[in-house]
Design an enzyme around this catalytic site. Structure first.
Site, PDB file in Angstrom:
ATOM      1  N   ASP A  38     -35.311  -7.977  14.010  1.00 27.24           N
ATOM      2  CA  ASP A  38     -34.988  -7.231  12.785  1.00 27.24           C
ATOM      3  C   ASP A  38     -34.567  -8.173  11.661  1.00 27.24           C
ATOM      4  O   ASP A  38     -34.019  -9.245  11.900  1.00 27.24           O
ATOM      5  CB  ASP A  38     -33.857  -6.232  13.102  1.00 27.24           C
ATOM      6  CG  ASP A  38     -33.765  -5.123  12.056  1.00 27.24           C
ATOM      7  OD1 ASP A  38     -34.686  -4.984  11.230  1.00 27.24           O
ATOM      8  OD2 ASP A  38     -32.750  -4.395  12.079  1.00 27.24           O
ATOM      9  N   ASN A  86     -41.147   3.676  12.585  1.00 30.08           N
ATOM     10  CA  ASN A  86     -41.595   2.790  11.507  1.00 30.08           C
ATOM     11  C   ASN A  86     -42.800   3.347  10.725  1.00 30.08           C
ATOM     12  O   ASN A  86     -43.119   2.859   9.638  1.00 30.08           O
ATOM     13  CB  ASN A  86     -41.905   1.385  12.032  1.00 30.08           C
ATOM     14  CG  ASN A  86     -40.674   0.574  12.395  1.00 30.08           C
ATOM     15  OD1 ASN A  86     -40.695  -0.251  13.306  1.00 30.08           O
ATOM     16  ND2 ASN A  86     -39.571   0.793  11.684  1.00 30.08           N
TER      17      ASN A  86
HETATM   18  C1  IPE Z   1     -36.112  -1.631  14.783  1.00 37.91           C
HETATM   19  O1  IPE Z   1     -35.875  -2.078  13.488  1.00 37.91           O
HETATM   20  C2  IPE Z   1     -37.567  -1.696  15.074  1.00 37.91           C
HETATM   21  C3  IPE Z   1     -38.155  -3.027  15.120  1.00 37.91           C
HETATM   22  C4  IPE Z   1     -37.515  -4.150  15.024  1.00 37.91           C
HETATM   23  C5  IPE Z   1     -39.565  -3.045  15.310  1.00 37.91           C
HETATM   24  P1  IPE Z   1     -35.748  -1.067  12.273  1.00 37.91           P
HETATM   25  O2  IPE Z   1     -35.494  -1.904  11.078  1.00 37.91           O
HETATM   26  O3  IPE Z   1     -36.906  -0.150  12.233  1.00 37.91           O
HETATM   27  O4  IPE Z   1     -34.462  -0.220  12.692  1.00 37.91           O
HETATM   28  P2  IPE Z   1     -33.420   0.579  11.809  1.00 37.91           P
HETATM   29  O5  IPE Z   1     -34.199   1.447  10.871  1.00 37.91           O
HETATM   30  O6  IPE Z   1     -32.599  -0.439  11.077  1.00 37.91           O
HETATM   31  O7  IPE Z   1     -32.598   1.347  12.794  1.00 37.91           O
HETATM   32  C1  IPE Z   2     -38.193  -5.908  11.365  1.00 35.64           C
HETATM   33  O1  IPE Z   2     -37.808  -6.240  10.082  1.00 35.64           O
HETATM   34  C2  IPE Z   2     -39.690  -5.755  11.503  1.00 35.64           C
HETATM   35  C3  IPE Z   2     -40.164  -4.380  11.689  1.00 35.64           C
HETATM   36  C4  IPE Z   2     -39.420  -3.301  11.867  1.00 35.64           C
HETATM   37  C5  IPE Z   2     -41.592  -4.209  11.695  1.00 35.64           C
HETATM   38  P1  IPE Z   2     -37.537  -5.119   8.992  1.00 35.64           P
HETATM   39  O2  IPE Z   2     -38.795  -4.852   8.249  1.00 35.64           O
HETATM   40  O3  IPE Z   2     -36.895  -3.929   9.608  1.00 35.64           O
HETATM   41  O4  IPE Z   2     -36.511  -5.854   8.056  1.00 35.64           O
HETATM   42  P2  IPE Z   2     -35.240  -5.238   7.348  1.00 35.64           P
HETATM   43  O5  IPE Z   2     -34.412  -4.581   8.416  1.00 35.64           O
HETATM   44  O6  IPE Z   2     -35.733  -4.241   6.348  1.00 35.64           O
HETATM   45  O7  IPE Z   2     -34.544  -6.400   6.729  1.00 35.64           O
HETATM   46 MG    MG Z   3     -34.987  -3.408   9.958  1.00 34.77          MG
END
Ligand code: IPE
Ligand code: IPE
Ligand code: MG
Length: 260
Positions: A38, A86
């Site tokens: 993340d 997502n």
């Molecule tokens: C969790 O991250 C999913 C992945 C890393 C693929 P998110 O960024 O989607 O999670 P939330 O929304 O912060 O809970």
């Molecule tokens: C994790 O990084 C990757 C995916 C969930 C695909 P994020 O895209 O959630 O990054 P933040 O949490 O917005 O910084």
């Molecule tokens: Mg994230």
């Protein structure tokens, strides 16, 4: 898996001041490390870049961590790449991620071959766009005979969807009378999850500081040790991985019993 010590030392040469291979007990490594990758978006935003650049940098991190886990003799590395939630992101970001997955998989097939990595997917990959699905099938086919580390990529994965699917699969069998109610036990539930055949993770790493599971591996993480770091995923490197393992090795895992 037994690590190749020469390759391991070469990979972990030039250590920073606070951590080195000497802090790790190679005899007591976690068999399965799981990562919620993340913070790609925040990493990009912090540098005034588009979120897509963060996802691309995230791929570079994942490649480094795959190699590090192979060098360390880890049996299974699972990584959360795209959740069932997502899909709610802006369409252009979803499209970019699906293209990035497809492109990366083809580009990195040689890495899996060189490192003897076997690829599996966790999640409903049949529902992914055709091109992405086809490259995943190619990855599965090309790595199916590899005997080294298993890389389990969670794509279109949600633990609630996984458990619901398992309930449905088991219910079908009981309805068909090929399974008796008394035969439903924890082993059978595990066998009906996407992770069938894999050991449960001993160590879960989440980057970017969030203190939540975001629908990841709810069943499998029942007794897993958590390591949460503020480091954003694109900044997570081989040394961060060693810090996580060193922290894991200091834990007293009681599994509901008393200290041994
Ligand atoms: C969790 O991250 C999913 C992945 C890393 C693929 P998110 O960024 O989607 O999670 P939330 O929304 O912060 O809970
Ligand atoms: C994790 O990084 C990757 C995916 C969930 C695909 P994020 O895209 O959630 O990054 P933040 O949490 O917005 O910084
Ligand atoms: Mg994230």
């Amino acid at each position: 898996m037994v690590p190749d010590l020469l390759k391991l030392q070469e990979h972990y040469a030039v250590a920073p001041s606070d951590i080195s291979l000497a802090h790790i007990d190679l005899e007591h490594m976690p068999r399965h490390i799981s990562i919620i990758m993340d913070g790609n978006g925040r990493w990009a935003q912090a540098q005034g870049l588009d979120r897509s650049k963060g996802h691309k940098a995230g791929v570079v991190s994942l490649k480094e961590i795959i190699t590090s886990c192979v060098r360390l003799g880890i049996d299974v590395l699972s990584a959360y790449a795209f959740s069932t939630e997502n899909w709610q992101r802006p369409q252009h970001e979803v499209d970019l991620l699906m293209q990035l997955f497809a492109h990366t998989l083809v580009k990195e097939l040689h890495l899996f071959e060189e490192e003897n990595v076997k690829l599996v997917f966790l999640g409903d990959v049949a529902a992914l766009p055709k091109k992405t699905r086809e490259t995943f099938e190619l990855g599965l086919e090309r790595t199916k005979n590899n005997t080294g580390m298993v890389l389990a990529l969670a794509v279109n994965y949600g633990a609630r969807a996984e458990l619901t699917r398992a309930v449905r699969l088991i219910a079908q069998e009981t309805a068909a009378k090929t399974l008796a109610l008394d035969d439903i036990d924890e082993t059978l539930v595990s066998e009906n999850l996407y992770t069938t055949g894999l050991p449960d993770p001993e160590l879960l790493i989440r980057t970017s500081g969030e203190l939540r599971l975001s629908n990841f591996l709810l069943w499998q993480l029942a007794y897993t040790e958590f390591y949460i770091t503020d480091t954003l995923w694109p900044d997570f490197d081989r040394w961060e991985l060693l810090r996580a393992i060193a922290s894991f090795q200091l834990r007293d895992r009681r599994f509901g019993g008393v200290k041994s």
